[in-house]
Design an enzyme around this catalytic site. Structure first.
Site: not given
Length: 202
Positions: A2, A42, A49, A51, A69, A107, A152
């Site tokens: 991404f 995704s 991220c 699914t 999960a 992640h 930033t």
């Protein structure tokens, strides 16, 4: 992959714990064309991220379902998500897409906490505290992802850092709702992580 450029703000319509609370199934309303959402795709939700396991259209709005999960629930703000909550959304990059922010894996490394908010004319400055183990990856003028938004870093002081949110970002993301004490997902810059690892190997 991404870029941290939010393309929609979704809303959790349904959140259903399954597998003895170790898995949450979420149905999220969005503005995407359902025909472009494939099972297995995704989508970053507040920087996480996830699914797609199903999608459809109801009441004139597109929805998609994802599973969060145990590890995701343990490491991110997903454990606090609830029905009606808004989430920053971003579709996965396609070859040829513009890299408008920075390279983001989706992640999340953990969560950061907002220590203060200072409202300026049309802008807002936030001071946050990161987990101490991530502080070494955060540098002034470096990139960081907070709740899925590429930002930033303005200044750093030990495990504290500040970011300045421009009017456009405040208007098209959920960041306008941040307050002192808000917990947000944090992903450090991949380049900073690799640089630190190379230094450790010397």
């Amino acid at each position: 992959m991404f870029t941290g450029i939010v393309t929609d703000v979704g809303e959790i319509e349904v959140l259903r714990p399954v597998a003895q609370g170790q898995l949450h199934r979420l149905r999220i309303l969005c503005g995407y064309d359902q025909a472009t959402i494939a099972d297995g795709a995704s989508i970053a939700c507040n920087g996480v991220c996830l699914t797609v396991v199903g999608s459809g259209v109801a009441g004139g709005r597109t929805w998609f379902e994802v599973d969060a999960a145990a590890e995701t629930l343990g490491m991110t703000t997903a454990r606090h998500w609830h029905q009606g909550m808004q989430l920053n959304l971003e579709r996965a990059l396609k070859i040829g897409d513009e890299l408008g922010g920075h390279i983001v894996a989706g992640h999340a490394d953990g969560t950061a906490t907002i220590l203060s908010r200072h409202d300026l004319p049309d802008m807002a400055r936030f001071e946050l505290r990161s987990p101490r183990e991530l502080a070494k990856f955060i540098a002034p003028k470096g990139s960081i992802t907070l709740d899925g938004v590429s930002l930033t870093v303005n200044a750093v002081d030990d495990d504290r850092f500040t970011v300045l949110i421009i009017p456009h970002t405040l208007s098209v993301t959920t960041l306008h709702g941040w307050r002192e004490g808000t917990e947000v997902n944090i992903e450090v810059d991949l380049m900073a992580r690799y640089a630190a690892r190379l230094t450790e190997m010397k």
